[in-house]
Write a protein that holds these residues in place. Structure first.
Motif, PDB file in Angstrom:
ATOM      1  N   ASN A 243      32.567  28.284  47.356  1.00  0.00           N
ATOM      2  CA  ASN A 243      33.604  29.047  46.650  1.00  0.00           C
ATOM      3  C   ASN A 243      34.924  28.611  47.193  1.00  0.00           C
ATOM      4  O   ASN A 243      35.536  28.285  48.211  1.00  0.00           O
ATOM      5  CB  ASN A 243      33.391  30.400  46.677  1.00  0.00           C
ATOM      6  CG  ASN A 243      32.286  31.136  46.087  1.00  0.00           C
ATOM      7  OD1 ASN A 243      31.932  30.494  45.274  1.00  0.00           O
ATOM      8  ND2 ASN A 243      31.748  32.080  46.884  1.00  0.00           N
ATOM      9  N   PHE A 244      35.639  28.291  45.999  1.00  0.00           N
ATOM     10  CA  PHE A 244      37.112  27.733  46.223  1.00  0.00           C
ATOM     11  C   PHE A 244      37.996  28.905  46.418  1.00  0.00           C
ATOM     12  O   PHE A 244      37.812  30.238  45.630  1.00  0.00           O
ATOM     13  CB  PHE A 244      37.735  27.183  44.647  1.00  0.00           C
ATOM     14  CG  PHE A 244      36.824  25.840  44.452  1.00  0.00           C
ATOM     15  CD1 PHE A 244      36.528  24.801  45.249  1.00  0.00           C
ATOM     16  CD2 PHE A 244      36.221  26.028  43.186  1.00  0.00           C
ATOM     17  CE1 PHE A 244      35.918  23.814  44.777  1.00  0.00           C
ATOM     18  CE2 PHE A 244      35.341  24.934  42.833  1.00  0.00           C
ATOM     19  CZ  PHE A 244      35.460  23.799  43.549  1.00  0.00           C
ATOM     20  N   ASP A 245      39.123  28.934  47.253  1.00  0.00           N
ATOM     21  CA  ASP A 245      40.071  30.095  47.341  1.00  0.00           C
ATOM     22  C   ASP A 245      41.222  29.233  47.553  1.00  0.00           C
ATOM     23  O   ASP A 245      41.486  28.645  48.655  1.00  0.00           O
ATOM     24  CB  ASP A 245      39.590  30.688  48.759  1.00  0.00           C
ATOM     25  CG  ASP A 245      40.400  31.962  49.118  1.00  0.00           C
ATOM     26  OD1 ASP A 245      41.201  32.211  48.166  1.00  0.00           O
ATOM     27  OD2 ASP A 245      40.517  32.446  50.180  1.00  0.00           O
ATOM     28  N   PRO A 246      42.262  29.625  46.838  1.00  0.00           N
ATOM     29  CA  PRO A 246      42.130  30.198  45.457  1.00  0.00           C
ATOM     30  C   PRO A 246      41.275  29.484  44.678  1.00  0.00           C
ATOM     31  O   PRO A 246      40.935  28.208  44.970  1.00  0.00           O
ATOM     32  CB  PRO A 246      43.456  30.374  45.117  1.00  0.00           C
ATOM     33  CG  PRO A 246      44.197  29.037  45.658  1.00  0.00           C
ATOM     34  CD  PRO A 246      43.559  28.757  47.034  1.00  0.00           C
ATOM     35  N   ALA A 247      40.864  30.046  43.404  1.00  0.00           N
ATOM     36  CA  ALA A 247      40.112  29.547  42.690  1.00  0.00           C
ATOM     37  C   ALA A 247      41.049  28.387  41.703  1.00  0.00           C
ATOM     38  O   ALA A 247      42.085  28.190  41.814  1.00  0.00           O
ATOM     39  CB  ALA A 247      39.658  30.543  41.630  1.00  0.00           C
ATOM     40  N   ILE A 248      40.122  27.580  40.894  1.00  0.00           N
ATOM     41  CA  ILE A 248      40.623  26.597  40.018  1.00  0.00           C
ATOM     42  C   ILE A 248      41.038  27.223  38.768  1.00  0.00           C
ATOM     43  O   ILE A 248      40.055  27.954  37.997  1.00  0.00           O
ATOM     44  CB  ILE A 248      39.690  25.515  39.924  1.00  0.00           C
ATOM     45  CG1 ILE A 248      39.125  24.623  41.067  1.00  0.00           C
ATOM     46  CG2 ILE A 248      40.412  24.216  38.963  1.00  0.00           C
ATOM     47  CD1 ILE A 248      38.137  23.525  40.908  1.00  0.00           C
ATOM     48  N   PRO A 316      30.954  38.404  28.281  1.00  0.00           N
ATOM     49  CA  PRO A 316      32.417  37.768  27.886  1.00  0.00           C
ATOM     50  C   PRO A 316      32.135  36.254  28.013  1.00  0.00           C
ATOM     51  O   PRO A 316      31.658  35.939  29.010  1.00  0.00           O
ATOM     52  CB  PRO A 316      33.421  38.389  28.426  1.00  0.00           C
ATOM     53  CG  PRO A 316      32.768  39.199  29.624  1.00  0.00           C
ATOM     54  CD  PRO A 316      31.320  39.496  29.208  1.00  0.00           C
ATOM     55  N   PRO A 317      33.087  35.520  27.357  1.00  0.00           N
ATOM     56  CA  PRO A 317      33.033  34.144  27.737  1.00  0.00           C
ATOM     57  C   PRO A 317      33.574  34.073  28.967  1.00  0.00           C
ATOM     58  O   PRO A 317      34.343  34.882  29.712  1.00  0.00           O
ATOM     59  CB  PRO A 317      34.201  33.408  26.532  1.00  0.00           C
ATOM     60  CG  PRO A 317      34.187  34.467  25.542  1.00  0.00           C
ATOM     61  CD  PRO A 317      33.722  35.609  26.262  1.00  0.00           C
ATOM     62  N   ILE A 318      33.354  32.789  29.837  1.00  0.00           N
ATOM     63  CA  ILE A 318      33.919  32.689  31.000  1.00  0.00           C
ATOM     64  C   ILE A 318      35.285  32.644  31.175  1.00  0.00           C
ATOM     65  O   ILE A 318      36.053  32.174  30.606  1.00  0.00           O
ATOM     66  CB  ILE A 318      33.389  31.140  31.577  1.00  0.00           C
ATOM     67  CG1 ILE A 318      33.625  31.119  33.079  1.00  0.00           C
ATOM     68  CG2 ILE A 318      33.827  30.141  30.726  1.00  0.00           C
ATOM     69  CD1 ILE A 318      32.797  29.891  33.758  1.00  0.00           C
ATOM     70  N   ASP A 319      35.888  33.007  32.377  1.00  0.00           N
ATOM     71  CA  ASP A 319      37.330  33.234  32.636  1.00  0.00           C
ATOM     72  C   ASP A 319      37.834  31.901  33.215  1.00  0.00           C
ATOM     73  O   ASP A 319      37.500  31.573  34.321  1.00  0.00           O
ATOM     74  CB  ASP A 319      37.744  34.409  33.724  1.00  0.00           C
ATOM     75  CG  ASP A 319      39.114  34.433  33.822  1.00  0.00           C
ATOM     76  OD1 ASP A 319      39.828  33.611  33.450  1.00  0.00           O
ATOM     77  OD2 ASP A 319      39.305  35.380  34.647  1.00  0.00           O
ATOM     78  N   THR A 320      38.415  31.010  32.277  1.00  0.00           N
ATOM     79  CA  THR A 320      38.571  29.739  32.935  1.00  0.00           C
ATOM     80  C   THR A 320      39.809  29.641  33.859  1.00  0.00           C
ATOM     81  O   THR A 320      40.157  28.480  34.311  1.00  0.00           O
ATOM     82  CB  THR A 320      39.170  28.786  31.600  1.00  0.00           C
ATOM     83  OG1 THR A 320      39.879  29.241  31.003  1.00  0.00           O
ATOM     84  CG2 THR A 320      37.833  28.593  30.916  1.00  0.00           C
ATOM     85  N   SER A 321      40.534  30.725  34.019  1.00  0.00           N
ATOM     86  CA  SER A 321      41.667  30.759  34.874  1.00  0.00           C
ATOM     87  C   SER A 321      41.344  30.969  36.345  1.00  0.00           C
ATOM     88  O   SER A 321      42.074  30.722  37.137  1.00  0.00           O
ATOM     89  CB  SER A 321      42.613  32.001  34.385  1.00  0.00           C
ATOM     90  OG  SER A 321      41.931  33.338  34.733  1.00  0.00           O
ATOM     91  N   LYS A 322      39.844  31.200  36.441  1.00  0.00           N
ATOM     92  CA  LYS A 322      39.464  31.388  38.137  1.00  0.00           C
ATOM     93  C   LYS A 322      38.062  30.725  38.079  1.00  0.00           C
ATOM     94  O   LYS A 322      37.166  31.573  38.222  1.00  0.00           O
ATOM     95  CB  LYS A 322      39.724  32.701  38.417  1.00  0.00           C
ATOM     96  CG  LYS A 322      38.996  33.930  37.632  1.00  0.00           C
ATOM     97  CD  LYS A 322      39.033  35.118  38.215  1.00  0.00           C
ATOM     98  CE  LYS A 322      38.248  36.352  37.418  1.00  0.00           C
ATOM     99  NZ  LYS A 322      38.264  37.438  38.264  1.00  0.00           N
ATOM    100  N   ILE A 323      38.068  29.615  38.066  1.00  0.00           N
ATOM    101  CA  ILE A 323      36.725  28.828  38.308  1.00  0.00           C
ATOM    102  C   ILE A 323      36.552  28.705  39.804  1.00  0.00           C
ATOM    103  O   ILE A 323      37.238  28.223  40.564  1.00  0.00           O
ATOM    104  CB  ILE A 323      36.511  27.523  37.759  1.00  0.00           C
ATOM    105  CG1 ILE A 323      37.073  27.597  36.219  1.00  0.00           C
ATOM    106  CG2 ILE A 323      35.321  26.766  38.153  1.00  0.00           C
ATOM    107  CD1 ILE A 323      36.152  28.383  35.500  1.00  0.00           C
ATOM    108  N   CYS A 324      35.405  29.470  40.347  1.00  0.00           N
ATOM    109  CA  CYS A 324      35.148  29.824  41.586  1.00  0.00           C
ATOM    110  C   CYS A 324      34.194  28.592  42.103  1.00  0.00           C
ATOM    111  O   CYS A 324      34.147  28.239  43.521  1.00  0.00           O
ATOM    112  CB  CYS A 324      34.813  31.080  41.958  1.00  0.00           C
ATOM    113  SG  CYS A 324      35.854  32.594  41.540  1.00  0.00           S
ATOM    114  N   SER A 325      33.330  28.192  41.539  1.00  0.00           N
ATOM    115  CA  SER A 325      32.412  27.101  41.958  1.00  0.00           C
ATOM    116  C   SER A 325      31.722  26.235  40.885  1.00  0.00           C
ATOM    117  O   SER A 325      31.673  26.814  39.610  1.00  0.00           O
ATOM    118  CB  SER A 325      31.386  27.708  42.743  1.00  0.00           C
ATOM    119  OG  SER A 325      30.309  28.584  41.953  1.00  0.00           O
TER     120      SER A 325
END
Length: 495
Positions: A243-248, A316-325
């Motif tokens: 998991n990315f921290d912070p997310a992409i 809901p559609p994917i939240d592209t503001s926080k791609i975690c992996s």
């Protein structure tokens, strides 16, 4: 049961998988204690927002350049510093900075080693200007812009540095920078240690199966490969990022572009917008051509929300503001019990060159620090008595402003999305004052090098800063909330 449906489950590999992805924290704590790494655990978390590309800084040992480097590192960016003297640079920038020897006035040194994997360029280069020898023992006053002393050029000429050098750097960078509407997520053509430590195997061993895979790294690509088995009701192999921290943050982009060479099988790409280990993933199936490089476009709108190969309705559609992996998978299943029509058990291999986001707004890729006053020498109506020393003495200083303007022009005509910052007199004062930006090259004043460095970083993150040229000075008030988006949105794009 036959050997095709029954196999020896590997408990050790199951525990290794849970440990790698930190599913059961105590396993990590125990392992770190045994390996003497207990206090290093937090450093292993990948920073998806910033560590997927390199920011190249030219002029990194200068007054503004060293501040730019410091800020980039503090905010988690990967930085490569272009320097001419490695020992001098070490003394200024420290031992933990990535330094590479090159000279912008010598285009042959701006090679692939310098330019590989760059995401953006910040150019802080400048000729050395100092008071004439013997003019004053207190040269800090000249650097502060408080009082004028007779200046002189030391070292290379303005034509070589401000124009030809900048032009060389622009032309070299243009060959390697991502397209303006792309964001590089993973570049496997020159994999770093950080990149290698992000991807791990996640196979059907977690469900009792015996399939196995890994992600191996070559000189110019990565290979997701292994052996897939349907024994023990298994049938999938995958590699997944921590998991990315912070997310992409991929908001504003249309989708993902994969450059892959496969084996004719059908694979899946998963993106996740939460950090849950066994949560919903957003999936896309794609076919490959055997031994052929192809680009796979994955629109975010076509991603299917899935939980354990079952479609999750009304999600809901994917939240592209926080791609975690991210995850790559080969599975015998499609969705809701349907089988993968191109699946076969046994060996497989998917070679990957890059993973990018596409269809985004154009962010600046090249930030150039120039100077206020570059258009004033020879301009009608200019009162030289009111102008700064560089304008009054442009000819005596080798045409420094004239050549800076030529350097700007080489960037403006390059096709690279850019920001050109023209600061007024640079000082060593502490930053944090309000910033006043104008266009037309008429303002006079001063500005802290600290604030110019911060402007460079902020420009890289604002689409409104793309393809603009502006002058900037400090005001009298403290900056408070700088409102970077507002500052840049008030500027007009260069025609």
């Amino acid at each position: 049961m036959t050997n095709e449906t029954r196999g020896q489950w590997d408990l050790g590999r199951f525990i290794q998988t849970l440990n790698y992805f930190e599913v059961v924290p105590p396993l990590n704590w125990i392992q770190n204690i045994l390996q003497g790494k207990f206090f290093q655990n937090s450093q292993n978390q990948p920073d998806g927002a910033k560590k997927m590309g390199v920011i190249l800084v030219a002029g990194a040992t200068g007054g503004v350049g060293k501040r730019v480097v410091q800020r980039l590192l503090q905010q988690g960016y990967r930085v490569r510093c272009l320097v001419r003297d490695i020992e001098k640079a070490r003394n200024i920038l420290g031992n933990d900075t990535d330094l590479i020897v090159a000279d912008i006035t010598k285009p042959e040194t701006l090679n692939e080693l310098v330019m590989s994997n760059i995401q953006a360029v910040i150019c802080c280069t400048s000729v050395r200007v100092q008071p004439v020898e013997g003019d004053t023992p207190n040269r800090d006053k000249y650097n502060q812009g408080i009082k004028f002393y007779q200046p002189e050029i030391v070292g290379d000429t303005p034509e070589n540095v401000e124009y030809q050098g900048v032009k060389n750097l622009v032309e070299a960078a243009a060959k390697y920078l991502p397209q303006g509407d792309e964001k590089l997520v993973f570049d496997f053509t020159n994999p770093s240690t950080d990149l290698k430590n992000i991807w791990g195997a996640l196979d059907d061993v977690v469900m009792g199966g015996v399939s196995s895979s890994n992600m191996s790294f070559l000189d110019s690509s990565a290979i997701f490969a292994g052996n897939i088995s349907i024994a023990n009701s298994g049938g999938f192999a995958s590699v997944r990022t921590k998991n990315f921290d912070p997310a992409i943050n991929l908001s504003g982009y249309e989708g993902i572009d994969l450059k892959v060479k496969g084996d004719g099988k059908r694979y899946k790409l998963f993106l996740r917008s939460d950090s849950a280990w066994d949560g919903v993933g957003y999936s896309y199936s794609f076919d490959t051509e055997a031994d052929t490089w192809i680009n796979i476009k994955v629109p975010f709108s076509n991603l299917i929300p899935v939980f354990r190969a079952k479609v999750v309705r009304d999600r809901p559609p994917i939240d592209t503001s926080k791609i975690c992996s991210l995850q790559l998978m080969l599975s015998k299943f499609e969705y809701d019990g349907e089988l993968n029509p191109k699946f076969s058990a046994g060996a497989f291999a998917l070679e990957v060159e890059s993973i990018k986001a596409y269809g985004g707004s154009k962010l600046p890729r090249f930030v150039l620090i120039s100077s206020a006053g570059v258009t004033r020498p020879g301009r009608e109506g200019i009162n030289l008595e009111e102008e700064p020393p560089a304008v009054r003495l442009n000819d005596q200083l080798g045409g420094i402003l004239t050549w800076k303007l030529r350097g700007e022009d080489s960037l403006r005509t390059s096709g690279i999305p850019y920001t050109i910052i023209r600061p007024c007199a640079l000082t060593e004062e502490t930053g944090g004052k309000e910033l006043l930006a104008e266009q037309g090259d008429n303002i006079r004043g001063k500005i802290s090098r600290d604030d110019v460095a911060e402007l460079c970083l902020q420009a890289l993150q604002e689409t409104a800063a793309s393809n603009v040229t502006f002058e900037v000075k400090q005001g009298e008030n403290q900056m408070g909330n700088p409102g970077w988006k507002t500052l840049f949105s008030q500027l007009k794009s260069d025609s």
